[in-house]
Design a protein around this motif. Structure first.
Motif, mmCIF file in Angstrom:
data_model
loop_
_atom_site.group_PDB
_atom_site.id
_atom_site.type_symbol
_atom_site.label_atom_id
_atom_site.label_comp_id
_atom_site.label_asym_id
_atom_site.label_seq_id
_atom_site.Cartn_x
_atom_site.Cartn_y
_atom_site.Cartn_z
ATOM 1 N N SER A 121 0.984 -1.150 0.049
ATOM 2 C CA SER A 121 -0.015 0.012 0.080
ATOM 3 C C SER A 121 0.680 1.362 0.140
ATOM 4 C CB SER A 121 -0.945 0.044 1.126
ATOM 5 O OG SER A 121 -2.039 -1.091 1.102
ATOM 6 N N THR A 122 2.111 1.183 0.470
ATOM 7 C CA THR A 122 3.075 2.269 0.487
ATOM 8 C C THR A 122 3.627 2.731 -0.768
ATOM 9 O OG1 THR A 122 4.646 1.148 1.537
ATOM 10 C CG2 THR A 122 3.676 2.128 2.978
ATOM 11 N N SER A 123 3.369 1.701 -1.783
ATOM 12 C CA SER A 123 3.944 2.029 -3.169
ATOM 13 C C SER A 123 2.814 2.553 -4.151
ATOM 14 C CB SER A 123 4.580 0.682 -3.766
ATOM 15 O OG SER A 123 3.402 -0.111 -3.949
ATOM 16 N N GLU A 124 3.108 3.189 -5.211
ATOM 17 C CA GLU A 124 2.151 3.616 -5.918
ATOM 18 C C GLU A 124 1.602 2.485 -7.127
ATOM 19 O OE1 GLU A 124 2.834 7.543 -8.088
ATOM 20 O OE2 GLU A 124 4.961 7.096 -7.727
ATOM 21 N N ASP A 125 0.191 2.760 -7.119
ATOM 22 C CA ASP A 125 -0.379 1.678 -7.912
ATOM 23 C C ASP A 125 -0.133 0.275 -7.571
ATOM 24 O OD1 ASP A 125 -1.653 3.717 -9.762
ATOM 25 O OD2 ASP A 125 0.355 3.769 -10.809
ATOM 26 N N PRO A 126 -0.131 -0.052 -6.259
ATOM 27 C CA PRO A 126 -0.037 -1.597 -5.772
ATOM 28 C C PRO A 126 -0.883 -2.526 -6.312
ATOM 29 C CG PRO A 126 -1.136 -0.483 -4.170
ATOM 30 C CD PRO A 126 -0.832 0.661 -5.138
ATOM 31 N N GLN A 127 -2.330 -2.106 -6.864
ATOM 32 C CA GLN A 127 -3.233 -3.169 -7.487
ATOM 33 C C GLN A 127 -2.642 -3.381 -8.769
ATOM 34 O OE1 GLN A 127 -3.591 0.321 -7.210
ATOM 35 N NE2 GLN A 127 -4.359 0.917 -9.155
ATOM 36 N N LEU A 128 -1.840 -2.598 -9.513
ATOM 37 C CA LEU A 128 -1.633 -3.161 -11.046
ATOM 38 C C LEU A 128 -0.210 -3.983 -10.677
ATOM 39 C CD1 LEU A 128 -1.269 0.460 -12.808
ATOM 40 C CD2 LEU A 128 -2.958 -1.278 -12.381
ATOM 41 N N ALA A 129 0.557 -3.876 -9.479
ATOM 42 C CA ALA A 129 1.752 -4.689 -9.332
ATOM 43 C C ALA A 129 1.126 -6.083 -9.131
ATOM 44 C CB ALA A 129 2.549 -4.194 -8.237
ATOM 45 N N ALA A 130 0.029 -6.114 -8.267
ATOM 46 C CA ALA A 130 -0.525 -7.389 -7.758
ATOM 47 C C ALA A 130 -1.143 -8.274 -9.040
ATOM 48 C CB ALA A 130 -1.570 -7.137 -6.510
ATOM 49 N N ARG A 131 -1.834 -7.397 -9.724
ATOM 50 C CA ARG A 131 -2.482 -8.232 -11.013
ATOM 51 C C ARG A 131 -1.395 -8.562 -11.819
ATOM 52 N NH1 ARG A 131 -7.536 -8.717 -12.785
ATOM 53 N NH2 ARG A 131 -7.807 -8.918 -14.780
ATOM 54 N N ALA A 132 -0.397 -7.807 -12.027
ATOM 55 C CA ALA A 132 0.540 -7.967 -12.811
ATOM 56 C C ALA A 132 1.362 -9.471 -12.566
ATOM 57 C CB ALA A 132 1.575 -7.066 -13.258
ATOM 58 N N GLY A 133 1.881 -9.573 -11.342
ATOM 59 C CA GLY A 133 2.302 -10.534 -10.513
ATOM 60 C C GLY A 133 1.917 -11.917 -10.626
ATOM 61 N N ALA A 134 0.348 -11.980 -10.220
ATOM 62 C CA ALA A 134 -0.472 -13.119 -10.097
ATOM 63 C C ALA A 134 -0.518 -13.666 -11.648
ATOM 64 C CB ALA A 134 -1.599 -12.733 -9.549
ATOM 65 N N ARG A 135 -0.964 -12.802 -12.500
ATOM 66 C CA ARG A 135 -1.290 -13.356 -13.751
ATOM 67 C C ARG A 135 0.163 -13.773 -14.524
ATOM 68 N NH1 ARG A 135 -4.100 -9.022 -17.132
ATOM 69 N NH2 ARG A 135 -2.157 -7.871 -16.923
ATOM 70 N N GLY A 136 1.252 -12.833 -14.332
ATOM 71 C CA GLY A 136 2.630 -13.222 -14.919
ATOM 72 C C GLY A 136 2.876 -14.508 -14.320
ATOM 73 N N GLY A 137 2.847 -14.574 -13.120
ATOM 74 C CA GLY A 137 3.514 -16.039 -12.565
ATOM 75 C C GLY A 137 2.756 -17.254 -12.822
ATOM 76 N N VAL A 138 1.550 -17.181 -12.790
ATOM 77 C CA VAL A 138 0.540 -18.422 -13.231
ATOM 78 C C VAL A 138 0.845 -18.796 -14.800
ATOM 79 C CG1 VAL A 138 -1.943 -19.037 -13.794
ATOM 80 C CG2 VAL A 138 -1.310 -18.186 -11.511
ATOM 81 N N ASP A 139 0.609 -17.680 -15.527
ATOM 82 C CA ASP A 139 0.693 -17.971 -16.953
ATOM 83 C C ASP A 139 2.349 -18.576 -17.232
ATOM 84 O OD1 ASP A 139 -1.596 -17.052 -17.573
ATOM 85 O OD2 ASP A 139 -0.861 -15.268 -18.338
ATOM 86 N N ALA A 140 3.379 -18.063 -16.573
ATOM 87 C CA ALA A 140 4.863 -18.893 -16.918
ATOM 88 C C ALA A 140 4.814 -20.251 -16.364
ATOM 89 C CB ALA A 140 5.630 -17.558 -16.410
ATOM 90 N N CYS A 141 4.240 -20.317 -15.310
ATOM 91 C CA CYS A 141 4.355 -21.744 -14.520
ATOM 92 C C CYS A 141 3.713 -22.734 -15.402
ATOM 93 C CB CYS A 141 3.627 -21.726 -13.341
ATOM 94 S SG CYS A 141 3.891 -23.090 -12.121
ATOM 95 N N LEU A 142 2.314 -22.338 -15.861
ATOM 96 C CA LEU A 142 1.467 -23.014 -16.615
ATOM 97 C C LEU A 142 2.153 -23.638 -18.108
ATOM 98 C CD1 LEU A 142 -1.464 -24.338 -16.999
ATOM 99 C CD2 LEU A 142 -1.773 -22.251 -18.346
ATOM 100 N N SER A 143 2.835 -22.533 -18.767
ATOM 101 C CA SER A 143 3.612 -22.854 -19.925
ATOM 102 C C SER A 143 4.704 -23.749 -19.529
ATOM 103 C CB SER A 143 4.053 -21.478 -20.572
ATOM 104 O OG SER A 143 3.121 -20.728 -20.983
ATOM 105 N N ALA A 144 5.509 -23.549 -18.496
ATOM 106 C CA ALA A 144 6.470 -24.523 -18.327
ATOM 107 C C ALA A 144 6.281 -26.014 -17.967
ATOM 108 C CB ALA A 144 7.182 -24.068 -17.050
#
Length: 346
Positions: A121-144
């Motif tokens: 919450s102390t960072s700017e646009d934390p909601q964008l970071a969370a969405r990018a991290g969750a989606r990027g992590g799952v997609d890469a793991c699934l592809s692997a």
């Protein structure tokens, strides 16, 4: 499309490519990402909460009064094998958590991939970071996994992708959206057991919950170790966990994802556990475990009275809301051999 050695359609055995989501021969759905929450899609017929007007600009601000059109307070997704809920809570103005999940069905058996991120919450646009991290992590793991890599390698690939995805959200010097990250892969083994492989950065957690502590294999337990000031105090032997959580710096992170983070995916430990049902794999943000940190206590809520996984996930969220709802609350629940009806069971 050219096939990849070792990967075939589980229906007709035709060669399939790493990125394929449907078999070109029989049309079977092969691997699919079914949910990324919160759902940021807003009903186009919705009106402004402040003034009732129906006109909004491209950024979602009311043309009449300037109020921001807000997405629903809660988003849910039922993937059958895993239940996802994220809730704004009672205090925060917006939901800065995110959760993503995917299912893979191939010749080595079904696998569930889940990631939960909690925006700092102390960072700017934390909601964008969370969405990018969750989606990027799952997609890469699934592809692997689809490329026939080991589960541990797949979780590491997800970590790498999540780190990079959150860094990429930054728009310049001084702009560093940040978040925590916890991910897990659940898949069946040949001997009737299930393997859970987990990794985390920050203080979002994974738990194994057993409904029967007397006969659980293994008993309810936390599967991750926080990267937090409180955990550092415990590790140093300065305080026990209960006392450390009372320190005003308890939730200060010592590792996180973001452009301002010097931490690396390669420095993150990946752990694997063998379990035998009945039980539940739970991933959650601290909006839940702040009120239910003990694994046995969480299990008593998640497994005692629920008749299906959807109900169990909702009861966990409702518990946190009733306890104060002081943070965003995110729950991902994957049952293993639970005697529940429709609503998911691995």
């Amino acid at each position: 499309m050219s096939g990849v050695a070792g990967r075939h359609c589980p229906g007709c055995q035709a060669d399939i490519g790493v990125a394929d989501r449907f078999c070109e021969q029989c049309g079977r759905e092969l691997a699919f990402t079914r949910a990324v929450l919160p759902d940021v899609t807003i009903d186009p017929a919705a009106v402004c909460d402040d003034c009732g007007a129906a006109d909004f600009d491209v950024d979602g601000y009311c043309v009449a009064c300037g109020g921001l059109r807000r997405p629903p307070d809660r988003s849910e997704a039922d993937l059958g094998a895993v239940q996802l809920i994220t809730d704004r809570g009672l205090v925060h103005a917006r939901n800065e958590d995110a959760v993503a999940a995917a299912l893979l069905d191939d010749t080595s058996g079904p696998a569930i991939v889940i990631a939960v991120c909690d925006g700092v919450s102390t960072s700017e646009d934390p909601q964008l970071a969370a969405r990018a991290g969750a989606r990027g992590g799952v997609d890469a793991c699934l592809s692997a996994l689809a490329a026939d890599r080991t589960t541990i390698d797949a979780v590491k690939a997800g970590l790498e992708a999540a780190f990079q995805a959150v860094r990429d959200v930054s728009t310049g010097v001084g702009h560093s959206p940040s978040c925590t990250y916890v991910a897990a892969v659940l898949r069946a083994c040949e001997d009737g057991e299930f393997e859970i492989t987990v990794a985390n950065v920050g203080d979002s957690r994974a738990y194994w919950l057993s409904p029967d502590e007397a006969h659980g294999t293994p008993p309810s337990q936390r599967l991750t170790i926080d990267d937090s000031w409180a955990q550092a105090l415990v590790d140093a032997g300065v305080m026990n966990e209960e006392a450390a959580m009372q320190d005003p710096r308890a939730h200060a992170l010592v590792r996180w994802l973001g452009a301002d983070s010097e931490h690396k995916a390669a420095d993150t430990r990946v752990r694997s556990f063998r379990v035998r049902g009945p039980g539940v794999l739970l991933l959650c943000s601290d909006g839940l475990w702040n009120y239910l940190p003990d694994p046995v206590a969480i299990a008593s809520v998640a497994t005692a009275t629920a008749t299906q996984a959807t109900q169990a996930a909702r009861e966990l969220v409702e518990y946190a809301l009733a306890a104060g709802g002081g943070d965003n609350i995110t729950v991902a629940l994957a049952p293993v051999g639970m005697p529940w009806g429709r609503g998911g069971e691995a």
